[in-house]
Design a protein around this motif. Structure first.
Motif, PDB file in Angstrom:
ATOM      1  N   GLY A  20      -3.211 -21.960 -26.321  1.00  0.00           N
ATOM      2  CA  GLY A  20      -3.125 -23.232 -26.202  1.00  0.00           C
ATOM      3  C   GLY A  20      -4.305 -23.884 -25.650  1.00  0.00           C
ATOM      4  N   SER A  21      -5.075 -23.397 -24.644  1.00  0.00           N
ATOM      5  CA  SER A  21      -6.118 -24.062 -24.020  1.00  0.00           C
ATOM      6  C   SER A  21      -7.371 -24.204 -24.768  1.00  0.00           C
ATOM      7  N   PRO A  22      -7.610 -23.110 -25.483  1.00  0.00           N
ATOM      8  CA  PRO A  22      -8.809 -23.088 -26.654  1.00  0.00           C
ATOM      9  C   PRO A  22      -8.656 -24.231 -27.598  1.00  0.00           C
ATOM     10  N   ILE A  23      -7.455 -24.198 -28.219  1.00  0.00           N
ATOM     11  CA  ILE A  23      -7.130 -25.083 -29.197  1.00  0.00           C
ATOM     12  C   ILE A  23      -7.072 -26.466 -28.696  1.00  0.00           C
ATOM     13  N   THR A  55       2.375 -22.131 -27.579  1.00  0.00           N
ATOM     14  CA  THR A  55       2.253 -23.529 -27.362  1.00  0.00           C
ATOM     15  C   THR A  55       2.479 -24.270 -28.640  1.00  0.00           C
ATOM     16  N   GLY A  56       2.234 -23.589 -30.075  1.00  0.00           N
ATOM     17  CA  GLY A  56       2.376 -24.261 -31.151  1.00  0.00           C
ATOM     18  C   GLY A  56       1.234 -25.449 -31.420  1.00  0.00           C
ATOM     19  N   SER A  57       0.242 -25.330 -30.666  1.00  0.00           N
ATOM     20  CA  SER A  57      -0.893 -26.282 -30.671  1.00  0.00           C
ATOM     21  C   SER A  57      -1.672 -26.553 -32.057  1.00  0.00           C
ATOM     22  N   GLU A  58      -1.327 -25.027 -32.649  1.00  0.00           N
ATOM     23  CA  GLU A  58      -1.936 -24.890 -34.072  1.00  0.00           C
ATOM     24  C   GLU A  58      -1.543 -25.864 -35.005  1.00  0.00           C
ATOM     25  N   VAL A  59      -0.202 -26.466 -34.997  1.00  0.00           N
ATOM     26  CA  VAL A  59       0.518 -27.358 -35.544  1.00  0.00           C
ATOM     27  C   VAL A  59       0.752 -28.732 -35.124  1.00  0.00           C
ATOM     28  N   THR A  60       0.239 -29.187 -34.110  1.00  0.00           N
ATOM     29  CA  THR A  60       0.655 -30.467 -33.379  1.00  0.00           C
ATOM     30  C   THR A  60      -0.664 -31.303 -33.412  1.00  0.00           C
ATOM     31  N   LYS A  61      -0.277 -32.673 -33.285  1.00  0.00           N
ATOM     32  CA  LYS A  61      -1.162 -33.608 -33.003  1.00  0.00           C
ATOM     33  C   LYS A  61      -1.401 -34.132 -31.821  1.00  0.00           C
ATOM     34  N   ASP A  76       5.384 -16.375 -20.427  1.00  0.00           N
ATOM     35  CA  ASP A  76       5.372 -17.795 -19.923  1.00  0.00           C
ATOM     36  C   ASP A  76       5.171 -18.496 -21.489  1.00  0.00           C
ATOM     37  N   THR A  77       4.492 -17.979 -22.453  1.00  0.00           N
ATOM     38  CA  THR A  77       4.351 -18.551 -23.762  1.00  0.00           C
ATOM     39  C   THR A  77       5.624 -18.700 -24.571  1.00  0.00           C
TER      40      THR A  77
END
Length: 396
Positions: free
Chosen positions: A97-100, A141-147, A189-190
């Motif tokens: 999630g941090s790099p994304i 994190t799911g950050s790849e699909v979030t705003k 954790d993730t």
């Protein structure tokens, strides 16, 4: 009532999906990408792997690998400057999630300037930055699909929530083979982070029929496989299920919202540098127990989707099992208390009122089925210091 649903334009899902990166870049018209990543991805050879795939189609990709866990404005500054002074036409975000999250901020700041505080919630950042192709390497994190992106403002020790279509990756490559080397602590954790996303999206006051289905589907994948992936990182079936579960959970909360766990978790990360998924895990059992009486049917649905309650259990029976499961899960996955993590109680007590201000300021607590007042939030934070955070909760 209708609901706006936001997703990446392209999603490539499955083992070795990274091989489709050149096709995706071509479809988006990206010819000079910058890879945003961290040093671990370089050491593991994942960056070199992507560069080799791109080299086959005569694309040379520069690399910015100085992102940090729990990114701050200073940690992304050199990446922002690199984007401003080079003519990149897209970003490839590779990592957890941090790099994304870093790539999302670099995309906007690199194109439009300013400081991250200019873009914090409640501002809606809908202007289009550099297009991002997100390639997650953790199931969480799911950050790849979030705003959303979370960047720490170091001057105020505050994790800033930034929201808007401008932060949504245009493409996501969901390749679970990249998670096979993730160590047990990060897997735990993730994984709990993904579970929290799904639960909070399902009980959120902003929930909708679409997000409900994504959340339940995520829990059905995460429930039977989180412990398996933790205990045996080479269990490919479990890794695949966790990766897809994480992405579905991301889709769920992106189109619903997170709630009180995340609102209270972010200040813990900002002040004490507790990894985000770990601080969520510390809070999840107690916050669930705090809110469960406000929507018992919804929490019971979560218990059934996780596979820890029977379909014919009453809601009360399912919820008793859910609380017990979350507490036992933290024990099995060796989730530390704040004290065990190394946080000093005196420092915590000095900061806890500021933490409450930041939590409420994020807006996330207002999405919870039961919204705490200040005194209740102070008590919930105080429960982190009991011998076991599960020993007692506020009355319902």
């Amino acid at each position: 009532m209708s609901h706006s649903i936001l997703l990446p334009r392209i999603m490539e899902v499955g083992r070795n999906a990274c091989q489709k990166l050149p096709t995706i870049l071509d479809s988006l018209g990206i010819k000079k990408p910058l890879i945003i990543t961290d040093e671990m991805m370089v050491k593991l050879g994942y960056v070199e792997k992507l560069q080799a795939i791109l080299k086959e189609v005569d694309i040379t990709a520069d690399v910015f690998s100085d992102t940090m866990p729990e990114p701050t404005e200073s940690s992304i500054e050199s990446g922002v400057q690199q984007v401003r002074h080079q003519e990149y036409d897209g970003l490839i975000a590779l990592g957890g999630g941090s790099p994304i999250d870093s790539a999302k901020a670099i995309s906007i700041l690199g194109k439009f300037g300013g400081v991250i505080n200019d873009y914090k919630f409640p501002r809606q950042v809908n202007e289009a930055g550099l297009p991002i192709v997100a390639i997650p390497t953790t199931a969480g994190t799911g950050s790849e699909v979030t705003k959303f992106t979370i960047i720490t403002d170091e001057a105020n020790n505050e994790k800033l929530l930034c929201v808007g279509m401008g932060f949504m990756p245009v493409a996501a490559i969901i390749d679970y083979s990249l998670t096979m080397t993730v160590p047990p602590r990060t897997t735990a954790d993730t994984g709990i982070d993904a579970m929290t996303h799904a639960i909070e999206a399902y009980v959120s006051q902003k929930r909708n029929a679409y997000s409900d289905q994504q959340a339940l589907a995520a829990l059905r994948l995460i429930g039977p496989n989180l412990q398996k992936a933790y205990h045996d990182g080479k269990d490919e079936t479990a890794r695949e299920a966790m990766m897809l579960g994480s992405t579905l959970a991301g889709i769920a909360f992106n189109n619903s919202s997170v709630a009180l766990v995340h609102g209270m978790s972010r200040p813990i990360g900002a002040f004490f540098h507790v990894p985000h998924g770990l601080s969520n895990a510390m809070l999840l059992p107690t916050i669930t127990e705090f809110g469960i009486s406000s929507t018992p049917d919804r929490y019971a649905d979560c218990a059934r989707a996780l596979g820890i309650a029977e379909l014919n259990d009453t809601d009360d029976q399912a919820n008793i099992k859910l609380i017990a499961y979350l507490k036992d899960l933290n024990t099995e996955l060796k989730v530390p208390t704040l004290a065990q993590f190394g946080v000093q109680k005196t420092e915590f007590d000095e900061l806890v009122n500021t933490m409450c201000d930041q939590a409420f300021g994020s807006g996330s607590p207002n999405n919870n089925p039961r919204i705490p007042n200040l005194e209740e939030m102070l008590q919930l934070y105080a429960l982190l210091w009991t011998e076991s955070a599960s020993d007692g909760v506020l009355p319902s």
